[in-house]
Design an enzyme around this catalytic site. Structure first.
Site, PDB file in Angstrom:
ATOM      1  N   ASN B  14       0.824  -1.198   0.000  1.00  0.00           N
ATOM      2  CA  ASN B  14       0.000   0.000   0.000  1.00  0.00           C
ATOM      3  C   ASN B  14       0.865   1.258   0.000  1.00  0.00           C
ATOM      4  O   ASN B  14       2.068   1.201   0.247  1.00  0.00           O
ATOM      5  CB  ASN B  14      -0.918  -0.045   1.233  1.00  0.00           C
ATOM      6  CG  ASN B  14      -2.299   0.460   0.911  1.00  0.00           C
ATOM      7  OD1 ASN B  14      -2.465   1.431   0.176  1.00  0.00           O
ATOM      8  ND2 ASN B  14      -3.300  -0.194   1.466  1.00  0.00           N
ATOM      9  N   CYS B  15       0.209   2.384  -0.244  1.00  0.00           N
ATOM     10  CA  CYS B  15       0.859   3.695  -0.269  1.00  0.00           C
ATOM     11  C   CYS B  15       1.710   3.891   0.985  1.00  0.00           C
ATOM     12  O   CYS B  15       1.224   3.596   2.071  1.00  0.00           O
ATOM     13  CB  CYS B  15      -0.201   4.778  -0.332  1.00  0.00           C
ATOM     14  SG  CYS B  15       0.385   6.452  -0.068  1.00  0.00           S
ATOM     15  N   PRO B  16       2.920   4.403   0.931  1.00  0.00           N
ATOM     16  CA  PRO B  16       3.627   4.909  -0.255  1.00  0.00           C
ATOM     17  C   PRO B  16       4.634   3.907  -0.830  1.00  0.00           C
ATOM     18  O   PRO B  16       5.479   4.302  -1.615  1.00  0.00           O
ATOM     19  CB  PRO B  16       4.384   6.115   0.315  1.00  0.00           C
ATOM     20  CG  PRO B  16       4.802   5.639   1.682  1.00  0.00           C
ATOM     21  CD  PRO B  16       3.710   4.699   2.157  1.00  0.00           C
TER      22      PRO B  16
END
Lengths: 155, 78
Positions: B14-16
Site C-alpha cells: 500500500n501507499c507509499p
C-alpha cells in the site's frame, strides 16, 4: 532546478501520529524534495531506538472498533494494548509499511531529523536512547528552513 | 504492453511503498530503460503519474489487467 523543500513539525508520539511525518517525508525524498522533520513534545518518542508506539481509543471517538466500546470501559487495563495490536495487524494485512520501515527509509535517504532541544530538556529525554544521525535545534532552526520551504506541516 | 527492461511487482503493498520501491528501482537503471511497475494500491492511478511528472521519468503506458495496474515508466535523464 532547485529542489523543493518540505518542513514538518512532528508533535505526536502515538502509532497513528507517527505515520504522517515519516510517510510524507519518505515520499517527498523519492519525489526529489529536501526534507527536515523537527520533533517536539511527544513527537520526540518517534526518535527512540526502540519504538513502542501505541494507539488508544480513549478520547478518540472516531477510531473504528469491531464493537462499540463506551469510554468508561476504555480505561480498563489492556484495552490500549488490544487496540494497538489490532491496528498493527490491520496495517500488516493491508500491506502498509511499518513505522520502523518508513523511518529507516527516511534516515537512509537523508531526511534531516532534528530533536527540539527545549523539549528534550523539559522531559529529561536521554539522547543516548535516540537513533544515530539526528541533530538538535530550536525554533529558529526550524523557521530558517521552513521560511524557504514549499510545504510546511504541523502534525 | 510495450517492451521493458525491468519488472517490479508491488502487489499487496500500500501507499507509499509502490512509489518508494519504484524510485529505488529507477535509480538503479540507465536513462532510456523502461520499468514495468505492477501495483494493486488503487491510489496509484493518481500517485504514479504524479511521481512520474515530479521526478522527470516519463510514464509511457498505463493499463489495468485483472484488477492490477500496470505502468511502463521510462528512466529520464538525471
Amino acid at each position: 532546478m532547485m529542489a523543493k523543500k518540505l518542513a514538518i513539525i512532528a508533535s505526536k508520539g502515538t502509532l497513528d501520529g507517527a505515520y504522517p511525518p515519516f510517510l510524507l517525508a519518505s515520499t517527498a525524498v523519492a519525489l526529489g524534495f529536501e526534507v527536515k522533520i523537527f520533533f517536539t513534545f511527544y513527537g520526540l518518542q518517534l526518535l527512540n531506538k526502540n519504538l513502542n508506539l501505541k494507539v488508544s481509543p480513549l478520547g478518540n471517538p472516531a477510531m473504528p472498533m469491531p464493537v462499540p466500546v463506551p469510554s468508561i470501559v476504555q480505561v480498563i487495563p489492556g484495552l490500549e494494548w488490544f487496540a494497538t495490536w489490532m491496528m498493527k495487524r490491520k496495517l500488516k494485512q493491508k500491506g502498509v509499511a511499518s513505522v520502523e520501515e518508513l523511518r529507516d527509509i527516511c534516515v537512509e535517504s537523508g531526511v534531516d531529523l532534528i530533536a527540539c532541544q527545549m523539549t528534550v530538556d523539559l522531559f529529561d529525554f536521554d539522547e543516548k536512547d535516540f537513533i544515530e544521525g539526528i541533530s538538535s535545534g530550536g525554533a529558529a532552526t526550524y523557521l530558517e528552513f521552513a521560511g524557504d520551504a514549499d510545504v510546511s506541516l504541523y502534525i | 504492453m510495450s517492451d521493458f527492461d525491468k519488472e517490479l511487482d508491488t502487489s499487496g503493498l500500500n501507499c507509499p511503498l509502490p512509489v518508494l520501491k519504484a524510485r529505488k528501482a529507477l535509480s538503479e537503471m540507465a536513462t532510456g530503460e523502461k520499468l514495468h511497475l505492477i501495483v494493486t494500491d488503487a491510489g496509484a492511478n493518481q500517485d504514479i503519474p504524479a511521481f512520474s511528472k515530479m521526478t522527470g521519468n516519463p510514464l509511457i503506458e498505463t493499463s489495468e489487467i485483472e484488477g492490477k495496474l500496470h505502468f511502463i515508466i521510462e528512466k529520464g535523464s538525471e
